[in-house]
Design a protein around this motif. Structure first.
Motif, short mmCIF file in Angstrom:
data_model
loop_
_atom_site.label_atom_id
_atom_site.label_comp_id
_atom_site.label_asym_id
_atom_site.label_seq_id
_atom_site.Cartn_x
_atom_site.Cartn_y
_atom_site.Cartn_z
N VAL A 31 46.51 -77.59 12.99
CA VAL A 31 47.25 -77.76 14.44
C VAL A 31 48.56 -77.10 14.69
O VAL A 31 49.09 -77.05 15.75
CB VAL A 31 47.43 -79.30 14.86
CG1 VAL A 31 46.19 -80.02 14.87
CG2 VAL A 31 48.43 -80.03 13.92
N GLY A 32 48.76 -76.01 13.53
CA GLY A 32 50.01 -75.07 13.88
C GLY A 32 51.18 -75.74 13.38
O GLY A 32 52.31 -75.15 13.77
N ILE A 33 51.37 -76.78 12.67
CA ILE A 33 52.69 -77.19 11.81
C ILE A 33 53.14 -76.53 10.94
O ILE A 33 52.16 -76.37 9.88
CB ILE A 33 52.73 -78.69 11.66
CG1 ILE A 33 52.47 -79.59 12.98
CG2 ILE A 33 53.84 -79.26 11.12
CD1 ILE A 33 52.57 -80.91 12.91
N MET A 72 49.99 -85.90 16.76
CA MET A 72 49.13 -86.66 17.39
C MET A 72 47.67 -86.16 17.69
O MET A 72 46.69 -86.77 17.52
CB MET A 72 49.72 -87.12 18.88
CG MET A 72 50.94 -87.95 19.03
SD MET A 72 50.00 -89.75 18.82
CE MET A 72 49.34 -89.73 20.32
N ILE A 73 47.65 -84.80 17.82
CA ILE A 73 46.30 -84.18 17.98
C ILE A 73 45.76 -84.25 16.85
O ILE A 73 44.34 -84.53 16.54
CB ILE A 73 46.47 -82.70 18.70
CG1 ILE A 73 47.11 -82.76 20.16
CG2 ILE A 73 45.37 -82.01 18.56
CD1 ILE A 73 47.69 -81.43 20.54
N ALA A 74 46.39 -84.09 15.58
CA ALA A 74 45.67 -83.97 14.34
C ALA A 74 45.17 -85.33 13.96
O ALA A 74 44.00 -85.43 13.44
CB ALA A 74 46.72 -83.57 13.12
N MET A 75 45.86 -86.40 14.24
CA MET A 75 45.15 -87.74 14.25
C MET A 75 44.11 -88.02 15.42
O MET A 75 43.05 -88.50 14.71
CB MET A 75 46.42 -88.75 14.70
CG MET A 75 47.56 -88.81 13.87
SD MET A 75 48.75 -90.01 14.36
CE MET A 75 47.87 -91.58 14.66
N ALA A 76 44.00 -87.34 16.26
CA ALA A 76 43.01 -87.46 17.40
C ALA A 76 41.71 -86.72 16.92
O ALA A 76 40.60 -87.21 17.04
CB ALA A 76 43.29 -86.79 18.50
#
Length: 324
Positions: A138-140, A163-167
């Motif tokens: 996700v680009g972190i 949050m997107i990584a979790m989703a």
């Protein structure tokens, strides 16, 4: 493409001390594999409750009064533990505000790993390794180091990426994005939209994109569903809806938007207010605010075919256009 999720006549009930109210009423909506559907409308129109019903996260006072949700060809039973597990593995959700949704006493890596473990049943060691990979996806930057950070130690944009990584942990077939860019500045918004588009291409998931920002959803959605007072009042391909809105409420939303090539002193608001849940009109909920209203509007309009889409209105607008 096959149908990923099919919501049929969904009605949600909330029990309040003064009596029950129905913030979602007879909502029907479907989404194909790999498709993005935008769900738009004013705050309080039932968008989030519709999504929480689909994913099974309604609170104690709320319940599905009637209707059904068919996911990947199988109807979901809200009380069946197997169906709850199927939803947790096949669906992911991005909430509006990561600052209030992330656990402040757990690291980002721990939270992403937990989501991955729940969906896949893998060991903690495997989940931790996969969490770092997801944060990188996700680009972190420096994902291994950031995995050890707590939410307060990173920026709002990086919190949203976590949050997107979790989703998306475990590769869900359906991603529900509930106002995923509301708390972010414009530059970060664009990055998050690009990220979701890239992940959709790579993973192949369908996206239900919830927002009140019509300009935002125009960039990402294949189709758009417009909600008002708990009901879907118009559903159409995004281009067609912007070019020729057929419901008076949709037209009001679009004409209230400013455009760069317009020279105007004031915006054009929709007159009136949304009726409260405990005092809905007996027919069309938009009738008290609608210039097209007539006696027939005291009868609730059905969602019916009109042009390229569907409309719930006795007086569908057929000729006027609004430029996107």
């Amino acid at each position: 493409m096959s149908t990923l999720i099919d919501i049929r006549d969904l009605t949600v009930r909330i029990d309040l001390p003064e009596g029950p109210v129905f913030p979602v009423r007879n909502v029907s909506l479907s989404l194909e594999e790999g498709e993005t559907v935008g769900l738009v409308g004013e705050s309080g129109c039932g968008k989030t409750l519709t999504c929480l019903s689909v994913i099974g996260l309604l609170g104690r006072r709320a319940s599905i009064e009637s209707g059904s949700v068919v996911f990947q060809g199988v109807e979901i039973d809200p009380d069946d533990p197997d169906d709850k597990r199927r939803r947790s593995r096949g669906m992911g959700i991005i909430f509006q505000n990561p600052m209030t949704c992330l656990n402040p006493v757990r690291t980002l890596g721990w939270q992403v790993a937990e989501a991955y473990q729940i969906r896949t049943g893998e060991s903690r060691r495997v989940a931790q390794r996969r969490a770092t990979e997801l944060l990188d996806l996700v680009g972190i930057p420096e994902p291994k180091r950031r995995a050890a950070d707590y939410p307060h130690q990173v920026s709002g944009g990086q919190q949203q990426r976590a949050m997107i990584a979790m989703a998306i942990a475990g590769g869900p077939a359906l991603l529900i994005a509930d106002e995923p860019t509301t708390a972010l500045d414009v530059t970060i918004q664009a990055q998050i939209l690009d990220l979701l588009a890239r992940l959709q291409r790579e993973i192949g998931m369908g996206i239900l994109f919830v927002t009140h920002d019509l300009g935002l959803v125009a960039e990402v959605a294949d189709r758009m569903a417009v909600m008002y007072a708990g009901r879907v009042v118009e559903l159409a391909p995004a281009d067609a809806l912007f070019a020729q809105p057929r419901h008076p409420y949709t037209r009001g939303l679009l004409t209230s938007l400013p455009f760069l090539d317009d020279d105007i002193d004031r915006l054009t608001p929709i007159e009136g207010t949304v009726p409260p849940l405990h005092a809905m009109p007996p027919g069309c909920a938009f009738a008290p605010r609608c210039s097209q209203a007539s006696p027939i509007c005291s009868t609730p309009p059905d969602l019916r075919a009109s042009g390229d889409g569907l409309i719930a209105c006795h007086h569908g607008l057929k000729t006027d256009t609004v430029a996107a």
